[in-house]
Design an enzyme around this catalytic site. Structure first.
Site, mmCIF file in Angstrom:
data_model
loop_
_atom_site.group_PDB
_atom_site.id
_atom_site.type_symbol
_atom_site.label_atom_id
_atom_site.label_comp_id
_atom_site.label_asym_id
_atom_site.label_seq_id
_atom_site.Cartn_x
_atom_site.Cartn_y
_atom_site.Cartn_z
ATOM 1 N N LYS A 31 0.815 -1.210 0.000
ATOM 2 C CA LYS A 31 0.000 0.000 0.000
ATOM 3 C C LYS A 31 0.851 1.265 0.000
ATOM 4 O O LYS A 31 0.643 2.172 -0.806
ATOM 5 C CB LYS A 31 -0.903 -0.039 1.227
ATOM 6 N N THR A 32 1.837 1.295 0.893
ATOM 7 C CA THR A 32 2.690 2.479 0.984
ATOM 8 C C THR A 32 3.428 2.700 -0.333
ATOM 9 O O THR A 32 3.566 3.831 -0.798
ATOM 10 C CB THR A 32 3.708 2.319 2.126
ATOM 11 N N ASP A 214 -3.456 8.246 3.862
ATOM 12 C CA ASP A 214 -3.151 6.862 4.236
ATOM 13 C C ASP A 214 -3.819 6.549 5.580
ATOM 14 O O ASP A 214 -4.144 7.455 6.341
ATOM 15 C CB ASP A 214 -1.630 6.697 4.342
ATOM 16 N N GLU A 215 -3.997 5.278 5.878
ATOM 17 C CA GLU A 215 -4.595 4.829 7.150
ATOM 18 C C GLU A 215 -5.943 5.516 7.381
ATOM 19 O O GLU A 215 -6.245 5.980 8.486
ATOM 20 C CB GLU A 215 -3.646 5.111 8.328
ATOM 21 N N GLN A 245 -7.530 -3.097 10.268
ATOM 22 C CA GLN A 245 -6.391 -2.558 11.011
ATOM 23 C C GLN A 245 -6.747 -1.270 11.734
ATOM 24 O O GLN A 245 -5.878 -0.473 12.082
ATOM 25 C CB GLN A 245 -5.198 -2.341 10.079
ATOM 26 N N ARG A 588 2.753 -8.027 11.038
ATOM 27 C CA ARG A 588 4.013 -7.290 10.870
ATOM 28 C C ARG A 588 5.130 -8.250 10.480
ATOM 29 O O ARG A 588 6.190 -7.831 10.029
ATOM 30 C CB ARG A 588 4.445 -6.575 12.164
#
Length: 695
Positions: A31-32, A214-215, A245, A588
């Site tokens: 995504k990033t 983002d997020e 998340q 993670r």
DNA sequence: CATAGCCGCCTTTTT
DNA sequence: GGCGGCTATG
């Protein structure tokens, strides 16, 4: 150049041009990278970097994104920052319209607590019945929902809100006269400014042609309004996130923002990134098996692109010391192996780090505790920064109160109270009150006058770089001399030196350096901002701080009832958030995932029996004893006693009788009795009825 | 006005 | 186990 190896879905998110786009991206889906490529692609196609605004969750993420854009060979200059930093910029630029001065102070939690206590006193309420923490939490919640004190007063319909309304108003007045904003104000003032001022809104919306967030699953209502206003001229909004998340509901994050995106922007392009390039299938299977237990959730697949990989280790330890020792040893062995990779230790609460630290030190494993704000909470650093804040913003009362008698200059409680009364009567600030009474104030003759003269001198010199000013303040304020006299003063002085070095770095790196800007920037420093991913030291951090990061080997410790899920997550929504938090932690990991719990854990000095987290039963994994013996599949954990086992000497808490200590425990299965001494006498209770909590 | 000592409550997570 | 706040004393 945009990399060639993007998947079709990633490509769509990168190439999409005009209009709204929602990227629903699972963990490890790149995504990033997609956002970074999108920024680069926009610039490549002729969009000016300055007209792109990307919003990340932390300063660290922003910094990394800026570096990545440049590493792709694309010109820098895109505005990449957090919501809070963006708001500071907007509020400074349009300060007058926002009703503040651009040199405003940003109040942290402890400044807020001071102001709230004052507000409660001013409203003639008892802080025993109106705990400042609770009042602050309520105010924060209201601010996140853009409810100001007037609106609250108008709608207050129960005892609590009717009591809260004047306190809220008073609290805001105190911040207002201090020319200070709390964290929530940064968002609230910006949101209200954009909503109210058409010209400013359109000006900003036109200057930012593209907005990327983002997020998005962790945005609150204020942030949602800001985003909406910022794109009013073009609807070029690109939101990315993952509902699974979302872990900041307790801070006002509203998951409905991401769920309602398609309703808010009809015709939005929706891209799903379901492939996971990070974790092995073993890890994803367990993570998926866990998160599937959340009721309020849209089904989503996690597809690994990697080979099976190692089994997940799920280990039971006798106590937290054994657990910590095993983790340290395992990390040490990994570091010595052929493919060391990057390891991290994650936990639910910061207090868990202590025993881990001891084990890592013992085994000589280099580590870093990712708690950036700790440095700024040190007494000597807070003192220094309070001086700087009063210099930048003479109205800053909380900071002035901190330093008015530090080091001691004979201005005590009585004098301060007198100065306060004078200030209130004349409608002037506290500093001005001190200035006008400098010759008579305080016990020590000349102390107050000397202080006022010194501060005014500093103020005149504040334009010549933060570092130079800070050095001068440290020396001339008497702080340096005071620290020298302290037994452990050497360390404190070193810390201040480190602060001065950071100021020097700021002076040379900032675009438009100023004292106010420096202070505002460091106020927004977050825990994870201190994480050095290039250092060869094992990071220890909370599950929250680990959001957005990845490691080859992840250790999640203390997965026990009461910790994960945390005891204070009482309703289903809170419980599901705890499950998402565990999910975030697990995902993670790239290759190695080590999950563990201890049968006994020490809380505040007492060793308490624990219950393994119910979440462990949802992983579908075998549990092993620390000696390597298997104790069966998970699910068998569910059979372990859920009812508490008490032992004499143990501290407990009863909802009605308060804290107490166990005198006797009779284990009779379901009908167990426990005898407890409370402050108001000794009671014998049926365990199954008495809602006794281990303390 | 300063300081030592004691009580009580507590942080779960953080911009 | 630790910090803040309160009180008694110098």
């Amino acid at each position: 150049m945009i990399p060639k190896d993007l998947t079709a879905a990633q490509r769509r998110a990168v190439d999409h041009r005009e209009g709204p786009i929602l990227v629903i991206a699972g963990p490890g889906s790149g995504k990033t990278r997609v956002i970074t490529c999108r920024i680069a692609a926009l610039i490549d196609s002729g969009v000016k970097p300055r007209s792109i605004c990307a919003i990340t969750f932390t300063n660290k993420a922003a910094e990394e994104m800026r570096n990545r854009v440049i590493a792709m060979g694309t010109p820098g200059g895109a505005h990449i920052s957090t919501f809070h930093s963006l708001c500071v910029r907007i509020l400074r630029r349009y300060a007058e319209a926002a009703g503040i001065k651009p040199n405003f102070s940003i109040y942290d939690t402890s400044d807020q607590a001071k102001c709230m206590k004052q507000a409660i006193r001013d409203c003639d309420l008892d802080k025993a019945n109106f705990p400042p923490r609770r009042m602050l939490a309520a105010v924060s919640d209201l601010k996140n929902r853009l409810v100001d004190s007037d609106a609250l007063a108008a709608t207050a319909d129960n005892f609590f809100t009717r009591s809260l309304a004047p306190v809220y108003r008073r609290y805001d007045e105190i911040l207002g006269r201090s020319n200070a904003l709390d964290f929530d104000d940064l968002l609230l003032k910006t949101a209200l400014l954009l909503r109210r001022e058409k010209a400013i809104r359109e000006d900003l919306s036109r200057s930012f042609e593209f907005l990327l967030i983002d997020e998005y699953q962790d945005t609150n209502h204020a942030q949602y309004v800001i985003a909406t206003q910022l794109v009013c001229a073009h609807d070029n909004i690109c939101a990315t996130g993952d509902p699974d998340q979302s872990i900041y509901r307790w801070r006002g994050a509203d998951i409905r923002n991401i769920l309602a995106f398609e309703k808010d922007w009809p015709g939005a392009a929706v891209v799903k990134l379901e492939e996971n390039f990070r974790s092995t299938p073993n890890i994803l299977r367990a993570a998926d098996s866990l998160i599937a237990n959340n009721v309020s959730r849209k089904q989503k697949k996690l597809i690994s692109t990697r080979g099976a990989g190692a089994e997940i280790a799920l280990t039971a330890f006798d106590d937290e010391a054994e657990e910590a020792e095993a983790v340290a040893l395992r990390i040490k062995r990994l570091a010595e192996s052929d493919s060391p990779g990057k390891a991290a230790v994650l936990y639910r609460i910061n207090a868990t780090s202590r025993v881990l630290e001891e084990a890592l030190v013992r085994n000589e494993v280099p580590y870093q505790i990712v708690r950036g704000v700790e440095f700024y909470n040190r007494r000597e650093i807070r003192d220094m920064l309070a001086y700087m804040k009063v210099i930048a913003n003479p109205n800053d009362e909380a900071s002035l109160l901190r330093i008015i008698n530090t080091p001691q200059r004979g201005i005590g409680k009585v004098t301060i109270e007198r100065l306060r009364k004078y200030a209130a009567a004349r409608g002037v600030g506290l500093f001005e009150s001190l200035r006008q009474n400098a010759d008579s104030a305080g016990k020590r003759r000349g102390g107050a006058a000397c202080f006022v003269r010194m501060m005014e001198k500093f103020r005149r010199r504040s334009g010549r770089g933060v570092e130079a000013l800070m050095r001068e303040v440290f020396r001339e304020s008497g702080l340096a001399a005071a620290l020298q006299k302290l037994p452990d003063g050497e360390d404190d002085i070193e810390n201040v030196e480190e602060l001065i070095n950071s100021a020097a770095r700021y002076d040379s790196e900032a675009e438009e350096p100023s004292l106010a800007d420096y202070l505002q920037q460091i106020s927004l420093f977050s825990d994870v901002d201190s994480y050095d991913s290039t250092a060869d030291r094992v990071p220890l951090m909370t599950l929250h701080a680990a959001k957005g990061l990845e490691f080859d080997n992840v250790f999640i410790v203390a997965v026990e009832q009461g910790l994960l899920p945390h005891a204070r997550s009482e309703d289903l929504a809170a419980l599901e958030e705890e499950r998402r938090l565990f999910f975030v932690g697990m995902t993670r990991a790239k290759s190695g995932l080590h999950i563990s719990f201890a049968r006994y854990r020490t809380f505040r000095g007492d060793a308490m029996p624990t219950v393994p987290s119910h979440f462990l039963d949802e992983l579908g994994l075998p549990v092993r004893e620390s000696n390597g013996e298997s104790i069966g599949e998970t699910g068998s954990l569910a059979g372990s006693p859920d009812r508490p086992l008490f032992k004499p000497g143990q501290g407990v808490r009863h909802p009605r009788f308060g804290p107490g200590r166990v005198i006797d425990f009779a284990d009779m299965g379901e009908n167990s009795m426990v005898t407890v001494r409370f402050a108001r006498g000794t009671k014998t209770l049926m365990v199954k009825y008495a809602k006794l909590a281990a303390k």
